[in-house]
Structure formats: structure tokens, C-alpha cells
Design an enzyme around this catalytic site. Structure first.
Site, mmCIF file in Angstrom:
data_model
loop_
_atom_site.group_PDB
_atom_site.id
_atom_site.type_symbol
_atom_site.label_atom_id
_atom_site.label_comp_id
_atom_site.label_asym_id
_atom_site.label_seq_id
_atom_site.Cartn_x
_atom_site.Cartn_y
_atom_site.Cartn_z
ATOM 1 N N ASP A 157 6.216 12.436 -7.864
ATOM 2 C CA ASP A 157 6.493 11.859 -8.256
ATOM 3 C C ASP A 157 6.684 10.788 -9.734
ATOM 4 O O ASP A 157 5.804 10.818 -9.194
ATOM 5 C CB ASP A 157 7.754 11.013 -7.297
ATOM 6 C CG ASP A 157 9.193 11.111 -7.363
ATOM 7 O OD1 ASP A 157 10.262 11.921 -8.088
ATOM 8 O OD2 ASP A 157 9.565 9.929 -7.773
ATOM 9 N N ASP A 197 10.652 14.500 -11.589
ATOM 10 C CA ASP A 197 11.476 13.718 -12.827
ATOM 11 C C ASP A 197 10.261 13.403 -13.883
ATOM 12 O O ASP A 197 10.945 12.098 -14.543
ATOM 13 C CB ASP A 197 11.906 12.913 -12.153
ATOM 14 C CG ASP A 197 11.172 11.922 -10.575
ATOM 15 O OD1 ASP A 197 10.140 12.346 -10.449
ATOM 16 O OD2 ASP A 197 11.697 11.379 -9.806
ATOM 17 N N HIS A 234 10.896 6.206 -1.275
ATOM 18 C CA HIS A 234 11.253 5.369 -1.533
ATOM 19 C C HIS A 234 11.121 4.183 -0.231
ATOM 20 O O HIS A 234 11.457 2.964 -0.539
ATOM 21 C CB HIS A 234 11.942 4.739 -2.663
ATOM 22 C CG HIS A 234 11.892 5.117 -4.215
ATOM 23 N ND1 HIS A 234 10.607 4.545 -4.351
ATOM 24 C CD2 HIS A 234 12.399 6.240 -5.088
ATOM 25 C CE1 HIS A 234 10.419 5.226 -5.864
ATOM 26 N NE2 HIS A 234 11.731 5.998 -5.894
ATOM 27 N N HIS A 271 8.001 8.424 -9.751
ATOM 28 C CA HIS A 271 8.583 7.049 -9.538
ATOM 29 C C HIS A 271 6.914 6.545 -8.278
ATOM 30 O O HIS A 271 6.491 8.010 -7.310
ATOM 31 C CB HIS A 271 9.728 6.866 -8.919
ATOM 32 C CG HIS A 271 10.870 6.652 -9.354
ATOM 33 N ND1 HIS A 271 11.663 8.365 -10.110
ATOM 34 C CD2 HIS A 271 11.305 5.991 -11.303
ATOM 35 C CE1 HIS A 271 12.595 7.917 -10.716
ATOM 36 N NE2 HIS A 271 12.280 6.960 -11.696
HETATM 37 C C1 6XA Z 1 16.448 3.889 -10.497
HETATM 38 C C2 6XA Z 1 15.944 4.657 -10.271
HETATM 39 C C3 6XA Z 1 15.971 5.587 -9.761
HETATM 40 C C4 6XA Z 1 14.502 6.328 -8.814
HETATM 41 C C5 6XA Z 1 14.539 7.106 -7.594
HETATM 42 C C6 6XA Z 1 13.494 8.591 -7.556
HETATM 43 N N1 6XA Z 1 18.001 3.560 -9.850
HETATM 44 N N2 6XA Z 1 12.388 8.151 -6.932
HETATM 45 O O1 6XA Z 1 13.631 9.563 -8.363
HETATM 46 O O2 6XA Z 1 11.735 8.990 -7.471
HETATM 47 ZN ZN ZN Z 2 11.789 9.888 -8.474
#
Ligand code: 6XA
Ligand code: ZN
Length: 343
Positions: free
Chosen positions: A195, A284, A159, A197
Site C-alpha cells: 500500500d 493507492d 493502520h 501508506h
Molecule cells: C489520510 C489518509 C488515510 C490513508 C488511508 C490509506 N486520511 N491507508 O489508504 O493505506
Molecule cells: Zn493507503
């Protein structure tokens, strides 16, 4: 397969994040890496090696110097202002406001972050730099002839953009490694982000380039964090047009939908003919992940590794997310074992 690992990851140990309207214990915790390294050892995946020192030079290849300097000094500035507890931002810029760097630490946190889930702690800087060194050491091993290597990075990175942090990420370990491959002589590098996200930071860093193909399979930003990037129509810009691919999927999907998306990703990746692949390895996507809504099962991670291996390229796996902590080791190592079985 060799694994790169350092205990320095423990230096990132945030107390709380703002999630679901509550201040809750951080999901991104030291135990995550401990569980994964225990599984690596238990399964005798291969040698576990310490990272080399690289300093900030590789970090500065993808992140802006003022942002790197901010992370280096943020904790001390915060402690001076507030005392010794974790630093979180309170507000962000909205359209019509002006992006002028504030002088005070609260303003700087707001300027350089995009969420309130990513505490800066006493050890954040050292842990985040160590994670980049884990990735760079893995890159060097793959460049030196290893077929596959596992960079057990923590904190994660995908991110983090060229000048912002968030989503538990400070420096973009995968992007730093991809740039490291380029600087080491690779003509083309592909980053495959599996991932849950969207890898918004990786997308932003390489968006205008045609030498690094970026692909992300993730929960649709219409439903899921980070919400404001990761749509299917984002394909790259300028000479980077056509060198970014987003494959968003809706909440609730399982391998029946995920497998075909991974096949699509691998077709584009193979056509690009990269010299090396960097996999942003988040697990995840697992059915029991506490903050996610995909339904992948343990065995699906073996398949993921097999499919990635079929590309036949030198591959660096870089650890990203995954919060079903007790099952994190099995899922991450399943990918690596699937890869090895087909290599
Ligand atoms: C909201 C979700 C953060 C996602 C972190 C993550 N705080 N990113 O696993 O790949
Ligand atoms: Zn993630």
C-alpha cells in the site's frame, strides 16, 4: 484464484472525513469494493466465495480485548450522547498528558483513534468484523492448499494497531490472517505491505516477534500520512530485531524506483523462508490516486504480481487502500493476474 467477498462491507459507509483541512465525502467508500468484485467477475478470475463465521476469537489474537469491546459499543454510546450521525474524534493526547481512559464517548474516541478520517457509523462494527472473516476465510483456503487467494476486505486494516484505529482501518485484517497462519501451524509468516501508506498497525503488532516478518514499501513518513512511523531505521525490537523492514520512497516515484524496492523486499522475504505470505494489497500507489503521490501505471501492477509469485510461496492477498475508484478493479486484479501468470 478464489476471491472471498461479502456484501456486508457496505455497512461501513461514512459520510465525511477530515482531510486537507476540509470535511469531505469519505474516499473509503462502498463503491471501491463493488468495482473490484465487478472486475474479478468480468475477468473470470475464479470462484467468488462467502466468508465463514469466525466471531471475535481471531480478532482477539492481535487486538486488545478492551479495544475490541470499545468498537463493539462505540456507536451506541455515541448515539446516546449526540444522536444518529457519524462519530469522529476531536483531539488527541500530546506529550506530558496522561493516558487514562475517559468515561465518556468523546474521550474514548480520542483515546482509541489516531486520526479524524475514520468515522464510526451504525454498521462499522459488523462491517469490520466481516472484513476479518473475509481475511480468515482466505487464510483457511491458502492453508488448505490454494496457491493464491484474494481476500477482498473492506474496510481496510493495515493502520489498525493492537489497541487503536485510524486511516480508514478498524481491525488489522492482514495481521489477523498472519496470526491465523501461525495458529494453524505455519512456523514463519511474512507480511508484505505494498500500500502507498506505511502499515504502521502491522508493524506495531509484530514488532517484537521473529516468527512474523513484516515489510512495508510506502511513501516516506517525512512527507506522508501516517507521519509518525515507517522510517528506514525501524528494524524490530528484542527478538524481533531484524524482522521488520521499512522501504520508504519519496513523493513522485514511478516503477523505476518502486521495482528495485520491491526486489529488495522480496530478497529479504525469500531469505526468511516463510511458510506463507500475506500481501497487504493497496493500489493507492497508482498515478491517478486522488490522495497519493506515487506514479505507478496499470501495467506495473501486473509486474508486482509476477515478482511476488516468483517467491513460490502460498500467498494471501488482502485488500487495503486505493481511491482512484473507477480504476481500482483493473489495478487490483492486475496484481492477481500477474501472480497467476507466474504461478
Ligand atoms: C489520510 C489518509 C488515510 C490513508 C488511508 C490509506 N486520511 N491507508 O489508504 O493505506
Ligand atoms: Zn493507503
Amino acid at each position: 484464484m478464489k476471491t472471498i467477498f461479502t456484501e456486508d462491507h457496505r455497512l461501513q459507509d461514512g459520510k465525511a472525513e477530515l482531510i486537507d483541512g476540509k470535511l469531505m465525502p469519505c474516499f473509503e467508500m462502498p463503491r471501491r469494493a463493488e468495482i473490484v468484485i465487478a472486475r474479478v467477475r468480468d475477468q473470470k478470475l475464479g470462484e467468488v466465495v462467502a466468508p465463514e463465521r469466525f466471531g471475535t476469537d481471531p480478532v482477539l489474537r492481535v487486538h486488545k480485548p478492551e479495544f475490541v469491546r470499545f468498537l463493539e459499543t462505540a456507536w451506541d454510546e455515541w448515539v446516546q450522547q449526540h444522536g444518529s450521525y457519524d462519530a469522529l474524534p476531536l483531539n488527541w493526547i500530546a506529550p506530558g498528558m496522561r493516558r487514562i481512559l475517559p468515561e465518556t464517548i468523546d474521550g474514548k474516541l480520542s483515546y482509541y483513534s489516531f486520526d479524524a478520517g475514520t468515522p464510526i457509523t451504525a454498521g462499522t462494527w459488523r462491517a469490520a468484523i466481516a472484513a476479518t472473516e473475509v481475511a480468515m476465510t482466505g487464510m483457511k483456503l491458502v492453508k488448505g492448499g490454494e496457491r493464491g487467494t484474494f481476500a477482498l476486505c473492506r474496510p481496510p486494516g493495515h493502520h489498525a494497531g493492537s489497541d487503536y484505529y485510524g486511516g480508514y482501518c478498524f481491525f488489522n485484517n492482514a495481521a489477523i490472517a498472519a496470526q491465523g497462519f501461525r495458529d494453524g501451524g505455519a512456523a514463519r509468516v511474512a507480511v508484505l505491505d505494498v500500500d502507498y501508506h506505511h502499515g504502521n498497525g502491522t508493524q506495531e503488532i509484530f514488532y517484537k516477534r521473529d516468527d512474523v516478518l513484516t515489510i512495508s514499501i510506502h511513501a516516506d513518513p517525512k512527507q506522508e500520512f501516517p507521519f509518525f512511523l515507517g522510517h528506514a531505521d525501524e528494524r524490530g525490537e528484542g527478538r524481533g530485531e531484524g524482522f521488520h523492514l521499512n522501504l520508504p520512497l519519496p513523493w513522485g516515484i514511478s516503477w523505476a524506483e518502486y521495482g528495485p524496492a520491491l526486489d529488495t523486499a522480496m530478497r529479504r522475504l525469500t531469505e526468511f523462508a516463510p511458510d506463507a505470505i500475506v500481501v497487504s494489497l493497496g493500489v493507492d500507489t497508482f498515478e491517478k490516486d486522488p490522495i497519493s503521490k506515487f506514479k505507478l501505471k496499470h501495467e506495473d501492477y501486473i509486474r508486482t504480481g509476477e515478482v511476488i509469485a516468483a517467491a513460490g510461496k502460498p500467498t494471501l492477498f488482502v485488500m487495503e487502500g486505493g481511491y482512484a475508484v473507477e480504476e481500482l478493479g483493473v489495478n487490483a486484479v492486475n496484481v492477481l493476474q500477474g501472480f497467476e501468470a507466474k504461478s
